[in-house]
Design an enzyme around this catalytic site. Structure first.
Site, PDB file in Angstrom:
ATOM      1  N   GLY A 132      36.758  49.532  61.018  1.00 18.23           N
ATOM      2  CA  GLY A 132      37.782  49.890  61.993  1.00 18.23           C
ATOM      3  C   GLY A 132      38.916  50.663  61.334  1.00 18.23           C
ATOM      4  O   GLY A 132      39.277  51.734  61.767  1.00 18.23           O
ATOM      5  N   GLY A 175      34.109  43.649  58.955  1.00 15.33           N
ATOM      6  CA  GLY A 175      33.466  43.897  57.670  1.00 15.33           C
ATOM      7  C   GLY A 175      34.244  43.239  56.542  1.00 15.33           C
ATOM      8  O   GLY A 175      33.919  43.378  55.362  1.00 15.33           O
ATOM      9  N   GLY A 207      45.018  39.494  59.184  1.00 16.33           N
ATOM     10  CA  GLY A 207      43.911  38.742  59.776  1.00 16.33           C
ATOM     11  C   GLY A 207      43.514  37.513  58.993  1.00 16.33           C
ATOM     12  O   GLY A 207      43.335  36.431  59.567  1.00 16.33           O
ATOM     13  N   ALA A 208      43.374  37.638  57.695  1.00  9.24           N
ATOM     14  CA  ALA A 208      42.870  36.525  56.880  1.00  9.24           C
ATOM     15  C   ALA A 208      43.822  35.332  56.940  1.00  9.24           C
ATOM     16  O   ALA A 208      43.428  34.215  57.285  1.00  9.24           O
ATOM     17  CB  ALA A 208      42.675  36.984  55.437  1.00  9.24           C
ATOM     18  N   ILE A 267      43.998  33.438  47.071  1.00 12.37           N
ATOM     19  CA  ILE A 267      42.835  34.245  47.459  1.00 12.37           C
ATOM     20  C   ILE A 267      41.808  33.292  48.070  1.00 12.37           C
ATOM     21  O   ILE A 267      41.304  32.386  47.411  1.00 12.37           O
ATOM     22  CB  ILE A 267      42.270  34.992  46.231  1.00 12.37           C
ATOM     23  CG1 ILE A 267      43.331  35.949  45.667  1.00 12.37           C
ATOM     24  CG2 ILE A 267      40.994  35.749  46.590  1.00 12.37           C
ATOM     25  CD1 ILE A 267      43.871  36.997  46.646  1.00 12.37           C
ATOM     26  N   LEU A 268      41.512  33.492  49.349  1.00  9.53           N
ATOM     27  CA  LEU A 268      40.688  32.536  50.089  1.00  9.53           C
ATOM     28  C   LEU A 268      39.225  32.580  49.651  1.00  9.53           C
ATOM     29  O   LEU A 268      38.528  31.566  49.701  1.00  9.53           O
ATOM     30  CB  LEU A 268      40.795  32.815  51.592  1.00  9.53           C
ATOM     31  CG  LEU A 268      42.225  32.685  52.148  1.00  9.53           C
ATOM     32  CD1 LEU A 268      42.274  33.157  53.595  1.00  9.53           C
ATOM     33  CD2 LEU A 268      42.725  31.252  52.028  1.00  9.53           C
ATOM     34  N   PRO A 283      37.176  34.903  46.553  1.00  9.31           N
ATOM     35  CA  PRO A 283      37.262  36.043  45.619  1.00  9.31           C
ATOM     36  C   PRO A 283      36.182  37.101  45.841  1.00  9.31           C
ATOM     37  O   PRO A 283      36.393  38.257  45.486  1.00  9.31           O
ATOM     38  CB  PRO A 283      37.135  35.405  44.237  1.00  9.31           C
ATOM     39  CG  PRO A 283      36.771  33.982  44.440  1.00  9.31           C
ATOM     40  CD  PRO A 283      37.044  33.614  45.866  1.00  9.31           C
ATOM     41  N   THR A 303      34.847  38.086  48.968  1.00  2.74           N
ATOM     42  CA  THR A 303      35.215  38.955  50.102  1.00  2.74           C
ATOM     43  C   THR A 303      36.518  39.701  49.806  1.00  2.74           C
ATOM     44  O   THR A 303      36.683  40.854  50.206  1.00  2.74           O
ATOM     45  CB  THR A 303      35.339  38.145  51.410  1.00  2.74           C
ATOM     46  OG1 THR A 303      36.272  37.081  51.220  1.00  2.74           O
ATOM     47  CG2 THR A 303      34.000  37.565  51.832  1.00  2.74           C
ATOM     48  N   GLU A 307      44.816  45.808  52.799  1.00  3.20           N
ATOM     49  CA  GLU A 307      45.580  47.060  52.790  1.00  3.20           C
ATOM     50  C   GLU A 307      46.259  47.278  51.447  1.00  3.20           C
ATOM     51  O   GLU A 307      46.374  48.404  50.971  1.00  3.20           O
ATOM     52  CB  GLU A 307      46.588  47.047  53.942  1.00  3.20           C
ATOM     53  CG  GLU A 307      45.856  47.021  55.287  1.00  3.20           C
ATOM     54  CD  GLU A 307      46.760  47.147  56.496  1.00  3.20           C
ATOM     55  OE1 GLU A 307      47.943  46.785  56.407  1.00  3.20           O
ATOM     56  OE2 GLU A 307      46.266  47.620  57.534  1.00  3.20           O
TER      57      GLU A 307
HETATM   58 MO1  MOS Z   1      45.231  48.065  60.481  1.00  4.18          MO
HETATM   59  S1  MOS Z   1      45.811  49.977  60.313  1.00  4.18           S
HETATM   60  O1  MOS Z   1      46.579  47.360  61.276  1.00  4.18           O
HETATM   61  O2  MOS Z   1      43.729  47.895  61.174  1.00  4.18           O
END
Ligand code: MOS
Length: 732
Positions: free
Chosen positions: A242, A469, A511-512, A616-617, A619, A621, A692
């Site tokens: 995405g 992913g 997300g994580a 780190i949940l 290592p 992924t 990111e």
């Molecule tokens: Mo990210 S650019 O907030 O999927």
């Protein structure tokens, strides 16, 4: 559950499952082709029809008329739905331009019709028979030309900050830098295109799609279609990438819904690859000016970062100065962002929006400043570290180990072997080393989940969280397993379904941490329900090895569940710890390049990332996220650029032949080191994100390595060979 006090000891800290290198639990489904992506959902009893979109062939103007009579008569065609047929629609909350409907054309390849046919090929052939009469208006498509017309957007976008007296301090500084940088428009170019299947059952709509944010899509689709949100069931269990391009509802879902309504059958619509550049969003180009003043001792006394970007009317800034508000010390500082109106396709978030292009400029500027001062660039960054928000010194960072990342990375990478620019040569190759800091904030969004204990003693987690992913399935299974004292193979995870509790979704590297925090909250509820059912004291109950223990009593989880099972549902909400403390993630990127002395071709030789990003949940992924991001950063440095046709107003290179992204095979050696951290300010998991962070700073580290190899400083990305070749040393 509300997280408003720093985390103390909790079951996650056992780290029997969380933090372990567990291979992704959906890996086998994916590698055997059994993970069903949106377009692949198939029920042999359903007579699917195929929709093919038609995009506007002008960038700005009006549709006078559409003649679809030939298309309607073409072989296999079931129906044609045009923008004029559906009329102007109310726009969803998250899009700047309209996705479909009405006579106004806001950008090139805006969807103007969808043809539904028995086969994909028939739909595509018929789409080319539609004739549209446009009234073309002038537009603005060139950021450089529009820069002077850029304006300060409303305060909600936080365009400006200032502390101290920048101008005075800059004038008085012993060493100064004042340079301009540019980053191009970039495309997410994920592997799986945007795709949806829509099926109506009277007024109820079911959509299989490819979405990072289930709830946002569902709301915006309801608004666009003019139906009730509760009448939409949205599913997106597997997503082929995405990078921010699937944060917001796109035209495929809207066209599939209108197409299915008209055809009276379920309809599949995938956006063809060329639509990805011009129909969907992209990362906007920037022009940036950076000024830095320092004393001979290497301490920054003045720092200013300004950025110009463009977007559709009503659009938003590319927040490229944001990291400069937080990354380095300096008493006198200012940042400013200005927004120009452009009629290119709409700009929006792409992986590390703001920081990614911002650090592409800032971290070259820091390298240049170190060069001017005669200080090693690693040392210069360490000298200007800050443990507090430099704009609001009363706010400390919750944790900040940038210095540790730089020092460890320099040692592991062999940084001390770096020489003066343009002097190290191996055969045809000029060799150089580069470094850059990585920085990305830790964002917190509410996230909920439901956890069920079945009578067989297994646990099922349900949340509308997505896995693009990244490994969401796996870290969520690990979280529930840790909380309930089970091995990971006793936990099933169901994601990406609007019938499940609303999660943070996948974006902004939140997300994580956020989705696992929601699962943690639901597990706390389930633990309480189990303890209560057994008459155990909730305070001393222990979940271990599939057993629930309290004092000297112990019961197997399967027995505790009973015939009906038990469930817990809750969400995590966030207090003000992110206001009292600045929460960010840090890293250092090191890159070695070779530049061909005759052709200027750059090859990456090796890369190292050192990350300080909380616990780190998993290592495996996490590393996978970082090496993928490093590869993306190489693309940003060397090849990625949406070429703008500034007369006709569209992105010309609209496929993967013209928009070049590197793959891992382009980079012979990558290493990732995670600092051993846990940040109690961030969540009960004490985690942050790396998806990111792994990209932030990479492109500048490559550009800095090219400078070290060649002595040529390029400030306009991508650093292609034409920008290097005239500056290369003479071949001896
Ligand atoms: Mo990210 S650019 O907030 O999927």
């Amino acid at each position: 559950m509300k997280f408003d006090k720093p985390a103390t000891q909790n079951p996650i800290d056992q780290m029997k499952v969380v933090g372990q290198p567990i291979p992704r639990i959906d890996g086998q489904l994916k590698t055997t082709g059994r993970a069903m992506y949106a377009y692949e959902w198939h029920d042999p009893n359903i007579p699917y029809a195929y929709g093919y979109p038609l995009g506007a062939s002008i960038a700005k103007g009006r549709i006078r008329s559409i003649d679809s009579s030939k298309a309607k008569k073409a072989p296999g065609v079931i129906s044609v739905v045009t923008a004029l047929d559906v009329g102007k629609r109310e726009k969803g909350k998250f899009n700047t331009a309209n996705l479909f409907g009405g006579d106004e054309v806001q950008h090139y390849h805006q969807a103007v019709a969808v043809v539904v046919a028995e086969t994909f090929e028939q739909a595509r052939a018929a789409a080319s028979l539609i004739k549209i009469d446009y009234e073309v208006s002038d537009g603005s498509f060139d950021l450089k030309a529009a820069k002077d017309t850029a304006v300060k957007p409303d305060e909600k976008q936080q365009p400006d900050t200032a502390v101290g007296d920048f101008d005075g301090a800059f004038k008085a500084a012993q060493v100064t830098l004042d340079e301009n940088y540019a980053t191009p428009d970039q495309s997410h170019s994920m592997m799986e295109p945007h795709a949806s299947i829509a099926a109506w059952d009277n007024e109820k709509l079911t959509v299989w799609t490819s979405s990072q944010m289930i709830d946002w899509w569902r709301s915006d689709l309801a608004t666009t279609l003019g139906i009730d949100k509760d009448d939409i069931h949205l599913m997106s269990p597997f997503i082929g990438g995405g990078f921010g391009g699937k944060l917001f509802l796109r035209a495929d879902a809207v066209l599939a819904a209108f197409g299915a309504k008209a055809a009276g059958r379920p309809v599949k619509v995938a956006l063809p690859r060329p639509f990805i550049s011009n129909n969907t969003t992209h990362r906007p180009a920037t022009i940036q000016r950076i000024r830095i003043g320092a004393g001979r001792d290497g301490k920054i006394t003045a720092i200013a970062h300004e950025s110009w970007s463009g977007d559709q009317p009503g659009g938003q800034l590319e927040t490229a100065v944001n990291q400069t508000r937080l990354l380095y010390a300096g008493q006198n500082r200012m940042t400013a962002m200005r927004l120009a109106t452009l009629h290119l396709p709409e700009g929006n978030a792409m992986r590390a929006p703001g920081e990614a292009p911002g650090l592409m400029a800032l971290e070259i500027a820091i390298d240049e400043m170190a060069e001017k001062l005669g200080i090693d660039p690693v040392e210069f960054r360490i000298l200007n570290d800050t443990q507090v928000d430099p704009e609001k010194p009363e706010r400390p960072f919750s944790q900040r180990n940038l210095v540790g990342c730089l020092k460890l990375g320099a040692e592991r990478f062999g940084w001390s072997k770096r020489g003066k620019p343009g002097l190290r040569r191996e055969g045809n190759w000029l060799i150089g080393l580069g470094v850059a800091a990585a920085f990305r904030n830790n964002l917190l969004l509410p996230s909920a989940a439901r956890v069920r204990l079945g009578q067989d003693g297994t646990v099922t987690v349900e949340t509308d969280m997505t896995d693009i992913g990244t490994g969401s399935y796996t870290i969520i299974a690990q979280t529930a397993a840790e909380m309930l004292g089970l091995p990971v193979d006793r936990v099933a995870v169901q994601l990406g379904d609007s019938r499940f509790p609303v999660s943070a979704g996948s974006g902004g590297q939140f997300g994580a941490n956020c989705s696992t925090s929601g699962v943690y909250a639901a597990c706390v509820k389930l633990r309480e329900a189990i303890a209560q059912k057994l008459g155990f004291n909730t305070d001393d109950v222990v979940f271990e090895n599939g057993q629930v223990r309290s004092g000297n009593r112990s019961v197997a989880l399967a027995d505790a569940a009973g015939p009906d099972g038990l469930s817990g549902e809750d969400g995590m909400e966030w207090g003000d710890l992110s206001e009292t403390h600045q929460q960010s993630t840090f890293g250092a990127h090191f890159v070695e390049v070779g530049v061909d002395i005759a052709t200027g071709e750059t090859r990456i030789r090796r890369m190292l990332a050192v990350c300080a990003a909380g616990r780190i949940l998993n290592p495996i992924t996490a590393r996978s996220q970082v090496i993928g991001a490093m590869t993306m950063g190489v693309g940003g440095a060397l090849s990625e650029e949406l070429a703008v046709d500034t007369r006709r107003g569209f992105f010309v290179n609209h496929d993967l032949a013209g928009y070049e992204v590197p793959v891992h095979a382009d980079i012979p050696h990558q290493e990732v080191i995670f600092m051993d951290e846990a940040d109690p300010m961030s969540s009960p998991l004490k985690a942050k994100g790396v998806g990111e962070l792994g990209l932030c700073g990479v492109s500048a580290a490559v550009a800095n390595a090219i400078f070290n190899a060649t002595g040529v400083r390029v400030r306009h990305y991508p650093v292609t060979l034409d920008k290097l070749i005239s500056g290369l040393p003479d071949v001896a």
